[in-house]
Design an enzyme around this catalytic site. Structure first.
Site, short mmCIF file in Angstrom:
data_model
loop_
_atom_site.label_atom_id
_atom_site.label_comp_id
_atom_site.label_asym_id
_atom_site.label_seq_id
_atom_site.Cartn_x
_atom_site.Cartn_y
_atom_site.Cartn_z
N GLY A 157 -16.20 5.58 -2.55
CA GLY A 157 -15.52 5.94 -1.31
C GLY A 157 -15.17 4.73 -0.46
O GLY A 157 -14.73 4.87 0.68
N LEU A 196 -12.42 0.49 -2.97
CA LEU A 196 -12.38 -0.70 -3.83
C LEU A 196 -12.35 -0.30 -5.31
O LEU A 196 -12.69 -1.09 -6.18
CB LEU A 196 -13.57 -1.62 -3.54
CG LEU A 196 -13.68 -2.12 -2.09
CD1 LEU A 196 -14.95 -2.96 -1.89
CD2 LEU A 196 -12.44 -2.93 -1.68
N SER A 197 -11.96 0.94 -5.56
CA SER A 197 -11.69 1.42 -6.92
C SER A 197 -12.89 1.55 -7.83
O SER A 197 -12.87 1.14 -9.00
CB SER A 197 -10.65 0.53 -7.62
OG SER A 197 -9.44 0.65 -6.97
N GLU A 208 0.84 -1.20 0.00
CA GLU A 208 0.00 0.00 0.00
C GLU A 208 0.87 1.25 0.00
O GLU A 208 1.86 1.33 0.74
CB GLU A 208 -0.89 -0.03 1.24
CG GLU A 208 -2.30 0.44 0.99
CD GLU A 208 -3.07 -0.46 0.03
OE1 GLU A 208 -3.13 -0.12 -1.18
OE2 GLU A 208 -3.60 -1.48 0.47
N ASP A 241 -4.67 0.79 -9.33
CA ASP A 241 -6.09 0.48 -9.44
C ASP A 241 -6.49 0.22 -10.88
O ASP A 241 -7.13 -0.79 -11.20
CB ASP A 241 -6.93 1.64 -8.88
CG ASP A 241 -6.58 1.94 -7.43
OD1 ASP A 241 -5.88 1.12 -6.81
OD2 ASP A 241 -7.01 3.00 -6.94
N THR A 300 2.80 2.12 -2.24
CA THR A 300 4.08 1.83 -2.89
C THR A 300 4.02 2.16 -4.38
O THR A 300 5.05 2.39 -5.00
CB THR A 300 4.46 0.34 -2.74
OG1 THR A 300 3.31 -0.43 -3.06
CG2 THR A 300 4.89 0.03 -1.33
N ASP A 301 2.81 2.19 -4.97
CA ASP A 301 2.74 2.29 -6.45
C ASP A 301 3.35 3.58 -6.97
O ASP A 301 4.18 3.56 -7.89
CB ASP A 301 1.32 2.03 -7.00
CG ASP A 301 0.26 3.01 -6.58
OD1 ASP A 301 0.50 3.82 -5.66
OD2 ASP A 301 -0.85 2.97 -7.18
#
Ligand code: GLA
Length: 391
Positions: A125, A128-129, A36, A176, A38-39
């Protein structure tokens, strides 16, 4: 997935005309299992596509207008294809509009207008994209309608991310859109975000289920805090350049390298942020190894380490997510639990022994509601395919 017949009736009610030429596309939501924040640091992530997301019905028009409507959102609109400016008043429609604009920038201008109806199953919100899901289904559906039969879904993810960054104005990373565009049923994706090198890993969770729990807390101020974290990571890179002149992103460093040069970062908060990113990046690789060795207990422990790091070093969890994770870890048969997505509300994901899922729901629900006054929602999660056409 949405009931396509019912959706088709809704489409005809809204836009009139006949059913000929209507096609349906679906893009999932995603859950990130570990890796998390990290992208955007060029690190690794390990997300999977969900078996629910956004369905889109689409039909060509005889003019150059884009008509957008949704079964879940009150706003609808008709736009001129040649004047798609961003307008905050257009609310969710800025996502598809942005995708159209950025497709054109990359050499895929639309040759005609379309009527489009969306049906979304991802609570907005929730982390979960839902936004990546609508972007990717729009881009994919439009390309297919325009006659591009072999869509490059890696490139599509990049264009969708660009639309979100530049048109919508949210400075997200690639995870995502990539997961939503490239997921595979019962697999997670190990993705290196600097090179986009990726590998599908079978998600064999033995006698365990992945359970998503929604805090039902809206992520207030999330965008501001997200951008602030990004800026802190850039600061850390700037400090570390004294020792690594060519350093571009924190993901290039090992925990050992950070330890050796920690004194170059005089700001304690910035150092904590960097430590999270660099250690989380290593955890992703360890977690994939554990999964491939069928060591679910080790995988679960890494999930918990990830959450604690997001809680104490990156500071993006908040009382609701912490309460859910603490409650989950008190239940017998839970191997791991962590927040998923940007944080500040949204969801956790937990690895729960199959025969303990009911007890998990009851116990976590009770404890969480007592602590926060909120009622959580549970999804025993199925891992689905990335974007595709549906019959
Ligand atoms: C959001 C962003 C992603 C990623 C996560 C945190 O979901 O859209 O790009 O940064 O937060 O890992």
């Amino acid at each position: 997935m949405a009931d396509l017949d019912a959706l088709k009736r809704a489409f005809l009610d809204r836009f009139g005309g006949g059913g000929a030429g209507i096609r349906a596309f679906h893009a999932p939501g995603r859950v990130n299992l570990i890796g998390e924040h990290t992208d955007y640091n060029g690190g690794c992530v390990f997300p999977a596509a969900l078996n629910f997301g956004t369905t889109m019905l689409i039909r060509p028009r005889g003019d150059r207008k884009l008509a957008l409507a949704s079964e879940n959102m009150p706003k609808a609109g008709v736009f001129d294809l040649d004047g798609l400016a961003h307008d905050p008043a257009d609310d969710w429609m800025n996502y598809p509009k942005g995708v159209v604009v950025h497709l054109a920038k990359h050499g895929f201008p639309l040759s005609r207008g379309y009527d489009i109806l969306y049906c979304g199953e991802i609570p907005s919100g929730s982390g979960l994209s839902s936004s990546a899901s609508i972007e990717v289904v729009t881009g994919y559906g439009l390309l297919r309608m325009e006659g591009h039969d072999a869509v490059d879904t890696v490139r599509l993810a990049q264009i969708a991310q660009e639309a979100e960054n530049r048109y919508v104005g949210v400075n997200c990373g690639i995870m995502d859109q990539f997961a939503v565009a490239n997921g595979r049923k019962n697999h997670a994706i190990l993705l290196r975000c600097d090179t986009l090198e990726h590998r599908l890993v079978p998600l064999d969770t033995g006698g365990c289920k992945l359970v998503i729990t929604h805090t039902n807390k809206r992520r207030g101020l999330a965008d501001t805090a997200y951008n602030e974290r990004r800026a802190q990571c850039e600061k850390a890179v700037a400090f570390l350049r004294t020792a690594f002149p060519d350093l571009k992103l924190l993901g290039e460093l090992s925990p050992r390298q950070l330890d050796d040069h920690a004194r170059l970062i005089p700001d304690a908060t910035v150092l904590k942020r960097a430590r999270h990113v660099i250690e989380e990046n290593r955890r992703v690789l360890e977690a994939v190894k554990a999964l491939e060795a069928n060591d679910l207990a080790a995988f679960g422990r890494l999930m918990v380490d990830s959450h604690r790091s997001l809680q104490h070093l990156y500071e993006v969890t908040g009382p609701e997510l912490d309460a859910l994770v603490d409650a989950a870890l008190d239940v017998d048969g839970v191997l791991g639990s962590r927040m998923t997505g940007a944080g500040f509300g949204g969801c956790t994901v937990s690895l729960v022994r199959e025969d303990r899922v009911e007890a998990f729901r009851r116990r976590v629900g009770d404890v969480y509601t007592k602590k926060t006054g909120l009622v959580p929602t549970f999804y025993v999660c199925g891992i689905g395919d990335g974007v595709k056409e549906v019959e």
